[in-house]
Design a protein around this motif. Sequence first.
Motif, PDB file in Angstrom:
ATOM      1  N   LYS A   2       0.651  -1.049   0.156  1.00 15.28           N
ATOM      2  CA  LYS A   2      -0.156   0.035   0.120  1.00 15.28           C
ATOM      3  C   LYS A   2       0.901   1.344   0.065  1.00 15.28           C
ATOM      4  CE  LYS A   2      -4.375  -1.229   1.526  1.00 15.28           C
ATOM      5  NZ  LYS A   2      -5.627  -0.914   2.008  1.00 15.28           N
ATOM      6  N   LYS A   3       2.039   1.319   0.400  1.00 16.50           N
ATOM      7  CA  LYS A   3       2.970   2.426   0.629  1.00 16.50           C
ATOM      8  C   LYS A   3       3.269   2.782  -0.770  1.00 16.50           C
ATOM      9  CE  LYS A   3       4.915   1.826   5.285  1.00 16.50           C
ATOM     10  NZ  LYS A   3       6.244   1.668   5.922  1.00 16.50           N
ATOM     11  N   ASN A   4       3.389   1.947  -1.771  1.00 20.98           N
ATOM     12  CA  ASN A   4       4.035   1.930  -3.139  1.00 20.98           C
ATOM     13  C   ASN A   4       2.721   2.757  -3.744  1.00 20.98           C
ATOM     14  OD1 ASN A   4       6.373   1.095  -2.655  1.00 20.98           O
ATOM     15  ND2 ASN A   4       6.023  -0.801  -3.610  1.00 20.98           N
ATOM     16  N   VAL A   5       1.689   2.394  -3.348  1.00 27.14           N
ATOM     17  CA  VAL A   5       0.313   2.856  -4.247  1.00 27.14           C
ATOM     18  C   VAL A   5       0.112   4.290  -3.721  1.00 27.14           C
ATOM     19  CG1 VAL A   5      -2.126   2.814  -4.541  1.00 27.14           C
ATOM     20  CG2 VAL A   5      -0.550   0.607  -4.458  1.00 27.14           C
ATOM     21  N   LYS A   6       0.308   4.636  -2.411  1.00 26.49           N
ATOM     22  CA  LYS A   6       0.153   5.950  -1.797  1.00 26.49           C
ATOM     23  C   LYS A   6       1.310   6.933  -2.380  1.00 26.49           C
ATOM     24  CE  LYS A   6      -1.426   7.655   2.432  1.00 26.49           C
ATOM     25  NZ  LYS A   6      -1.452   7.391   3.887  1.00 26.49           N
ATOM     26  N   SER A   9       0.476   7.613  -6.174  1.00 32.17           N
ATOM     27  CA  SER A   9      -0.894   8.452  -6.367  1.00 32.17           C
ATOM     28  C   SER A   9      -0.436  10.005  -6.123  1.00 32.17           C
ATOM     29  CB  SER A   9      -2.002   8.145  -5.660  1.00 32.17           C
ATOM     30  OG  SER A   9      -1.630   8.023  -4.313  1.00 32.17           O
ATOM     31  N   LEU A  10       0.666  10.241  -5.099  1.00 34.36           N
ATOM     32  CA  LEU A  10       0.916  11.374  -4.529  1.00 34.36           C
ATOM     33  C   LEU A  10       1.888  11.882  -5.781  1.00 34.36           C
ATOM     34  CD1 LEU A  10       0.572  13.060  -2.027  1.00 34.36           C
ATOM     35  CD2 LEU A  10       2.852  12.330  -1.222  1.00 34.36           C
ATOM     36  N   ALA A  15       2.782  15.503 -10.308  1.00 34.88           N
ATOM     37  CA  ALA A  15       3.142  15.764 -11.695  1.00 34.88           C
ATOM     38  C   ALA A  15       1.823  16.659 -12.352  1.00 34.88           C
ATOM     39  CB  ALA A  15       3.204  14.212 -12.438  1.00 34.88           C
ATOM     40  N   LEU A  16       0.613  16.185 -11.924  1.00 36.96           N
ATOM     41  CA  LEU A  16      -0.511  17.165 -12.706  1.00 36.96           C
ATOM     42  C   LEU A  16      -0.357  18.275 -12.463  1.00 36.96           C
ATOM     43  CD1 LEU A  16      -3.498  14.495 -12.099  1.00 36.96           C
ATOM     44  CD2 LEU A  16      -2.278  15.095 -14.342  1.00 36.96           C
ATOM     45  N   GLU A  17      -0.094  18.752 -10.834  1.00 34.72           N
ATOM     46  CA  GLU A  17       0.100  20.080 -10.651  1.00 34.72           C
ATOM     47  C   GLU A  17       1.057  20.617 -11.230  1.00 34.72           C
ATOM     48  OE1 GLU A  17       0.397  19.939  -6.319  1.00 34.72           O
ATOM     49  OE2 GLU A  17      -1.669  19.398  -5.845  1.00 34.72           O
TER      50      GLU A  17
END
Length: 143
Positions: A2-6, A9-10, A15-17
């Motif tokens: 789950k840490k990798n997924v978090k 997504s961060l 990257a979007l910002e």
Amino acid sequence: MKKNVKKSSLREQQALENRWAFDMAHRLMDDAEFDQSKAFRHAYLVLELLGQLGNGVVTFEYTKKDGTLREARGTLCQRLMPQQEADAVERQARREPDYNRLDYAYWDWDKRAFRAFRADKVVRICAVSIPNYREPKHSDKIV
């Protein structure tokens, strides 16, 4: 796992910002004739303002069309707006986004109406506050 997924997504959000700020900076250079350095600083200021507007009530300053400085208190946080206005924001959000715009709407906290500012006219963010808010319980009487 789950840490990798978090973290992933961060990174994607960052990257979007960055992409949004990059596009905004180029619009500022083209439309408002900012130099590159000022355009990128200003784009990140507008990005910060829009993010804070979504979280609470923000006091910020911008220059109006007539050249006067306006200090505004506003929000885009749906839980802080009257319900009918929040519904209007949802309808607006469902429209096809226009990524080439420089004007942004916000809910004016003092005038209790929608207002707009141009991204190239934002001067500074003065203060951010998140009012105490709790969902009314079914047993609470709404007067």
